[in-house]
Write a protein that holds these residues in place. Sequence first.
Motif, PDB file in Angstrom:
ATOM      1  N   ALA A  27      16.019 -19.805 -42.336  1.00  0.00           N
ATOM      2  CA  ALA A  27      16.875 -20.998 -42.641  1.00  0.00           C
ATOM      3  C   ALA A  27      18.279 -20.293 -43.144  1.00  0.00           C
ATOM      4  CB  ALA A  27      16.289 -21.794 -43.339  1.00  0.00           C
ATOM      5  N   LEU A  28      18.160 -19.557 -44.078  1.00  0.00           N
ATOM      6  CA  LEU A  28      19.171 -19.055 -44.629  1.00  0.00           C
ATOM      7  C   LEU A  28      20.050 -18.068 -44.057  1.00  0.00           C
ATOM      8  CD1 LEU A  28      18.083 -18.724 -48.320  1.00  0.00           C
ATOM      9  CD2 LEU A  28      19.331 -20.532 -47.387  1.00  0.00           C
ATOM     10  N   ALA A  29      19.181 -17.166 -43.108  1.00  0.00           N
ATOM     11  CA  ALA A  29      20.037 -16.303 -42.354  1.00  0.00           C
ATOM     12  C   ALA A  29      20.873 -17.073 -41.177  1.00  0.00           C
ATOM     13  CB  ALA A  29      19.067 -15.337 -41.574  1.00  0.00           C
ATOM     14  N   GLY A  30      20.266 -18.094 -40.545  1.00  0.00           N
ATOM     15  CA  GLY A  30      20.867 -19.008 -39.811  1.00  0.00           C
ATOM     16  C   GLY A  30      22.229 -19.715 -40.330  1.00  0.00           C
ATOM     17  N   GLU A  31      22.218 -19.739 -41.557  1.00  0.00           N
ATOM     18  CA  GLU A  31      23.439 -20.495 -42.250  1.00  0.00           C
ATOM     19  C   GLU A  31      24.433 -19.405 -42.795  1.00  0.00           C
ATOM     20  OE1 GLU A  31      24.280 -23.564 -42.433  1.00  0.00           O
ATOM     21  OE2 GLU A  31      22.348 -24.286 -41.379  1.00  0.00           O
ATOM     22  N   PHE A  72      13.854 -27.588 -46.024  1.00  0.00           N
ATOM     23  CA  PHE A  72      14.227 -26.679 -46.983  1.00  0.00           C
ATOM     24  C   PHE A  72      15.837 -26.619 -46.992  1.00  0.00           C
ATOM     25  CE2 PHE A  72      16.327 -22.343 -48.181  1.00  0.00           C
ATOM     26  CZ  PHE A  72      15.982 -22.486 -49.616  1.00  0.00           C
ATOM     27  N   LEU A  73      16.584 -26.673 -45.950  1.00  0.00           N
ATOM     28  CA  LEU A  73      17.847 -26.709 -45.881  1.00  0.00           C
ATOM     29  C   LEU A  73      18.629 -28.332 -46.472  1.00  0.00           C
ATOM     30  CD1 LEU A  73      18.853 -24.892 -42.609  1.00  0.00           C
ATOM     31  CD2 LEU A  73      19.291 -24.178 -44.940  1.00  0.00           C
ATOM     32  N   GLU A  74      17.841 -29.168 -46.012  1.00  0.00           N
ATOM     33  CA  GLU A  74      18.315 -30.557 -46.313  1.00  0.00           C
ATOM     34  C   GLU A  74      19.081 -30.701 -47.795  1.00  0.00           C
ATOM     35  OE1 GLU A  74      16.071 -34.426 -45.509  1.00  0.00           O
ATOM     36  OE2 GLU A  74      15.942 -34.484 -47.485  1.00  0.00           O
ATOM     37  N   PRO A  75      18.495 -30.357 -48.858  1.00  0.00           N
ATOM     38  CA  PRO A  75      19.295 -30.652 -50.151  1.00  0.00           C
ATOM     39  C   PRO A  75      20.359 -29.814 -50.375  1.00  0.00           C
ATOM     40  CG  PRO A  75      17.160 -29.733 -50.560  1.00  0.00           C
ATOM     41  CD  PRO A  75      17.071 -30.054 -49.024  1.00  0.00           C
ATOM     42  N   LEU A  76      20.533 -28.823 -49.599  1.00  0.00           N
ATOM     43  CA  LEU A  76      21.608 -27.787 -49.565  1.00  0.00           C
ATOM     44  C   LEU A  76      22.650 -28.043 -48.644  1.00  0.00           C
ATOM     45  CD1 LEU A  76      19.786 -24.319 -49.715  1.00  0.00           C
ATOM     46  CD2 LEU A  76      20.670 -25.639 -51.597  1.00  0.00           C
ATOM     47  N   ARG A  77      22.526 -29.141 -47.686  1.00  0.00           N
ATOM     48  CA  ARG A  77      23.472 -29.490 -46.771  1.00  0.00           C
ATOM     49  C   ARG A  77      24.842 -29.787 -47.100  1.00  0.00           C
ATOM     50  NH1 ARG A  77      24.046 -26.895 -42.588  1.00  0.00           N
ATOM     51  NH2 ARG A  77      21.741 -26.847 -42.211  1.00  0.00           N
ATOM     52  N   PRO A  78      24.898 -30.600 -48.171  1.00  0.00           N
ATOM     53  CA  PRO A  78      26.279 -30.881 -48.497  1.00  0.00           C
ATOM     54  C   PRO A  78      27.290 -29.584 -48.996  1.00  0.00           C
ATOM     55  CG  PRO A  78      24.699 -32.408 -49.319  1.00  0.00           C
ATOM     56  CD  PRO A  78      23.932 -31.250 -48.792  1.00  0.00           C
ATOM     57  N   LEU A  79      26.545 -28.557 -49.601  1.00  0.00           N
ATOM     58  CA  LEU A  79      26.969 -27.538 -50.041  1.00  0.00           C
ATOM     59  C   LEU A  79      27.182 -26.526 -48.633  1.00  0.00           C
ATOM     60  CD1 LEU A  79      24.658 -26.908 -53.231  1.00  0.00           C
ATOM     61  CD2 LEU A  79      27.226 -27.617 -53.044  1.00  0.00           C
ATOM     62  N   LEU A  80      26.546 -26.373 -47.737  1.00  0.00           N
ATOM     63  CA  LEU A  80      26.643 -25.577 -46.562  1.00  0.00           C
ATOM     64  C   LEU A  80      27.489 -26.017 -45.780  1.00  0.00           C
ATOM     65  CD1 LEU A  80      22.781 -24.556 -46.173  1.00  0.00           C
ATOM     66  CD2 LEU A  80      24.628 -23.036 -47.259  1.00  0.00           C
ATOM     67  N   ASP A  81      27.754 -27.425 -45.742  1.00  0.00           N
ATOM     68  CA  ASP A  81      28.766 -27.828 -44.741  1.00  0.00           C
ATOM     69  C   ASP A  81      30.112 -27.534 -45.155  1.00  0.00           C
ATOM     70  OD1 ASP A  81      27.049 -28.955 -42.963  1.00  0.00           O
ATOM     71  OD2 ASP A  81      27.021 -30.839 -43.704  1.00  0.00           O
ATOM     72  N   GLN A  82      30.295 -27.074 -46.207  1.00  0.00           N
ATOM     73  CA  GLN A  82      31.497 -26.410 -47.025  1.00  0.00           C
ATOM     74  C   GLN A  82      32.198 -25.204 -46.500  1.00  0.00           C
ATOM     75  OE1 GLN A  82      31.838 -27.366 -51.402  1.00  0.00           O
ATOM     76  NE2 GLN A  82      30.710 -28.962 -51.097  1.00  0.00           N
ATOM     77  N   PRO A  83      33.298 -24.716 -46.240  1.00  0.00           N
ATOM     78  CA  PRO A  83      33.573 -23.436 -45.900  1.00  0.00           C
ATOM     79  C   PRO A  83      33.644 -22.484 -47.172  1.00  0.00           C
ATOM     80  CG  PRO A  83      35.731 -24.750 -45.964  1.00  0.00           C
ATOM     81  CD  PRO A  83      34.413 -25.686 -46.435  1.00  0.00           C
ATOM     82  N   HIS A  84      32.963 -21.295 -46.890  1.00  0.00           N
ATOM     83  CA  HIS A  84      32.991 -20.232 -48.232  1.00  0.00           C
ATOM     84  C   HIS A  84      33.337 -18.929 -47.503  1.00  0.00           C
ATOM     85  CE1 HIS A  84      29.540 -23.262 -49.004  1.00  0.00           C
ATOM     86  NE2 HIS A  84      30.365 -23.067 -50.169  1.00  0.00           N
ATOM     87  N   LEU A  85      33.964 -18.089 -48.535  1.00  0.00           N
ATOM     88  CA  LEU A  85      34.238 -16.976 -48.349  1.00  0.00           C
ATOM     89  C   LEU A  85      33.154 -15.989 -47.958  1.00  0.00           C
ATOM     90  CD1 LEU A  85      37.432 -16.315 -50.663  1.00  0.00           C
ATOM     91  CD2 LEU A  85      37.494 -17.108 -48.383  1.00  0.00           C
ATOM     92  N   PHE A  86      32.061 -16.084 -48.730  1.00  0.00           N
ATOM     93  CA  PHE A  86      30.941 -15.412 -48.661  1.00  0.00           C
ATOM     94  C   PHE A  86      29.763 -16.009 -49.210  1.00  0.00           C
ATOM     95  CE2 PHE A  86      28.342 -11.996 -50.988  1.00  0.00           C
ATOM     96  CZ  PHE A  86      27.956 -11.379 -49.859  1.00  0.00           C
ATOM     97  N   ARG A  87      28.630 -15.943 -48.776  1.00  0.00           N
ATOM     98  CA  ARG A  87      27.458 -16.566 -48.967  1.00  0.00           C
ATOM     99  C   ARG A  87      26.246 -15.498 -49.321  1.00  0.00           C
ATOM    100  NH1 ARG A  87      27.020 -21.521 -44.666  1.00  0.00           N
ATOM    101  NH2 ARG A  87      28.677 -22.586 -45.508  1.00  0.00           N
ATOM    102  N   MET A  88      25.512 -15.767 -50.374  1.00  0.00           N
ATOM    103  CA  MET A  88      24.748 -14.589 -50.593  1.00  0.00           C
ATOM    104  C   MET A  88      23.187 -15.492 -51.254  1.00  0.00           C
ATOM    105  SD  MET A  88      24.342 -11.340 -53.154  1.00  0.00           S
ATOM    106  CE  MET A  88      24.820 -10.109 -51.870  1.00  0.00           C
TER     107      MET A  88
END
Length: 285
Positions: A140-144, A108-124
Motif C-alpha cells: 500500500a505505502l510503496a504504491g503511494e 489500510f489507506l482509507e484513513p490516510l487518504r486525506p493526507l496522501l491526496d496532498q502533494p509532498h516533497l518527500f514521503r517516508m
Amino acid sequence: MSGAYAEVIGDPIRQSKSPAIHGYWLERLGLDGDYRATHVTTGGLADFIAARRQDPDWRGCNVTMPHKQAVIALLDQLDPLAARVGAVNTIVPEGGELVGYNTDVPGFLEPLRPLLDQPHLFRMGRVLGTGGAARAIIAALAGEGLVLVLAGRDPAKARALLDELDPAGDHHVTDLAHFAGPTDFAFDDRAGCFDLIVNATALGMTGHPPLAFDLSHAPPGSVFYDIVTSPLDTAFLRAARERGFRTVDGLSMLIGQADHAFRRFFGALPPRGPADDELRARLVA
C-alpha cells in the motif's frame, strides 16, 4: 437474498470483530443476509473451500491468519492487487469461479487518504514488523510513493520482503531493536514532508509484550498508526498522542477493509460517515 451469508475464517477466530461490523451494516440496510465467524484449521482449509464451492447461499468469506497465503492455491483467479501483495483476505464466488481479493490495502489507506491526496516533497514510512500484516501495508505505502524503513527482528527477512513487494523501490531495513532506544538524530522541520510510523506487529496487543519505540525516532509532524485492535488505544498510540502526534487506530483499517468486502458479498454500499461512530461504539462496548 434469503439464506445468503458470508463469513470470516481463521485459526483462532473467536476474537474477530468482523461479524459485528458486517452484522451492523446488514441491520442498518435492512438486508436479509447473515455474516458468521467460522473456525477453520490449516488442515481443514482445502475441505472448507471445496464445500463452500457447492453452497449456492454462500457469498464469500474474509480470510484472516494463518490462511491469507495458503488459500491462494485453492482459488481460480486472483485480483491483480492480491497477486501483487501475495495475500488474500477476501474470497468471492464469481461466475462459477472463486476469486481472491486483498481489501487490506485500500482498508489500510482509507484513513490516510486525506493526507496522501496532498502533494509532498518527500514521503517516508517506518513500518515495524515483517509478518503477514506487513505485506499489505508495504504494498500500500510503496504504491503511494513512500520510501520505507522496514524494521524486523530479522533484517534479512525484511530485505527479502521489500525485494519481493517493491523491487524497484529505494527502501531500507533495520533491526526492530533500533527503534527501542533513544536517538539524537536532528530532524529538520520536515516542511512539505509526510512521515508515517506503523506498528504492524502483535506487540502491544492483549497478551503480548509491549512495543518498545522511543519517540525520539519520530520526525516532527509524524502520524502514528497501530493496526492492533485489542486494546484499541495502545500504549504506542497513547504515548504519541500525549506528545502531540496525530494517531490512527486499528479499527480504522478493520472497518475500511470490511467496507470493500461487504460490497462484494452483498452488492450494497455499507453506511459510513456518521454511522461509523455508532459502529465503533458497538465494537468497543
